[in-house]
Design an enzyme around this catalytic site. Structure first.
Site, PDB file in Angstrom:
ATOM      1  N   GLU A  46      -3.840   1.089  -6.007  1.00  0.00           N
ATOM      2  CA  GLU A  46      -2.902   0.062  -6.461  1.00  0.00           C
ATOM      3  C   GLU A  46      -2.751   0.217  -7.973  1.00  0.00           C
ATOM      4  OE1 GLU A  46      -1.023  -1.430  -4.664  1.00  0.00           O
ATOM      5  OE2 GLU A  46      -1.965  -1.878  -2.725  1.00  0.00           O
TER       6      GLU A  46
ATOM      7  N   CYS B 253       0.872  -1.169   0.000  1.00  0.00           N
ATOM      8  CA  CYS B 253       0.000   0.000   0.000  1.00  0.00           C
ATOM      9  C   CYS B 253       0.906   1.215   0.000  1.00  0.00           C
ATOM     10  CB  CYS B 253      -0.905   0.003   1.233  1.00  0.00           C
ATOM     11  SG  CYS B 253      -1.979   1.460   1.326  1.00  0.00           S
TER      12      CYS B 253
END
Length: 260
Positions: A115, A2
């Site tokens: 992402e 992340c």
């Protein structure tokens, strides 16, 4: 992994959401649709005051911490940029994280996270990275599982109030559901019924603590393609999470993150 996320809730909203009676926020953070490593981020944590009597309960706080954990033993802060994530598979044993996992756990409120997926450009045949915004299907705030740590500048004076830096990291796991179609890793979250146990600094059972972690939003996630403007950390604003149309192309398999 992340590496970017969204955090737009204000301190009053977060105080209600996480049952904080006194946010104690002097300089509120601005909403951000492009939170990047080394940025200051909101964190919910529990601490017992130094002058508290023995057995006194911990108090829940809302604090602004720097994203990118700097272990207490680090010689300088540069390591923090590499420690924005902690893998759940090894977080309890890695030297950079094991003390914080046992004693200094926190929640990092997020609207969602970004992402990137490698895709083949139909026009050139070259691969490019397409960003996706991954969020709860009902758009509720996520309580990402985090750790925090204190670091003192060894070159600072004894009474220098700026000598101390408090930093944090996000715990990640193998991705599933919508996030898994984009990237092989994703952040972990803590369900509301487990907030008390996760934040309690007196709880030290590694196995029991790991059992509190789960997929964000119980895995009920949505992933939508967004503008590549998010790639630049200087860009910000709600337009970054708006859906865009992606030309049909073959997606390359997600690649694993470097071990952390």
């Amino acid at each position: 992994m992340c590496g970017r996320y969204v955090s737009t809730r204000g301190p009053e909203d977060l105080a209600r959401r996480f049952r904080i009676t006194d946010p104690d926020v002097d300089d509120p953070l601005a909403p951000s649709w492009n939170v990047a490593p080394t940025d200051e981020v909101w964190a919910v944590l529990e601490r017992t005051a130094r002058d508290a009597s023995a057995g006194a309960p911990a108090t829940r706080h809302l604090r602004a911490l720097r994203w990118g954990l700097v272990p207490s033993w680090a010689g300088d802060t540069r390591i923090g940029a590499r420690l924005i994530n902690a893998r759940v598979e090894t977080v309890h044993e890695k030297p950079a994280f094991r003390t914080a996992f046992a004693r200094r756990r926190c929640l990092l409120p997020a609207d969602g996270f970004y992402e990137w997926q490698r895709m083949e450009d139909p026009g050139t045949g070259k691969t490019r990275k397409q960003p996706y915004f991954v969020h709860s299907e009902d758009d509720r705030v996520m309580a990402l599982a985090g750790l925090y740590e204190y670091w003192r500048d060894p070159d600072a004076g004894r009474d220098d109030p700026s000598a101390w830096l408090t930093t944090c990291t996000i715990i990640t796991t193998e991705a599933t559901d919508a996030a898994g179609r984009v990237h092989p890793r994703m952040p972990l979250a803590v369900a509301e019924e487990h907030y008390d146990a996760w934040l309690d600094p007196c709880r030290r059972d590694t196995g029991a603590l790991r059992d509190l972690l789960e997929r964000p939003a119980d895995g009920r996630l949505d992933a939508r393609p967004v503008s590549t403007a998010v790639n630049n950390v200087r860009n910000n604003g709600p337009q970054l999470v708006e859906a865009v149309t992606v030309p049909a192309a073959g997606a390359t398999p997600p690649t694993s993150d470097p071990a952390r």
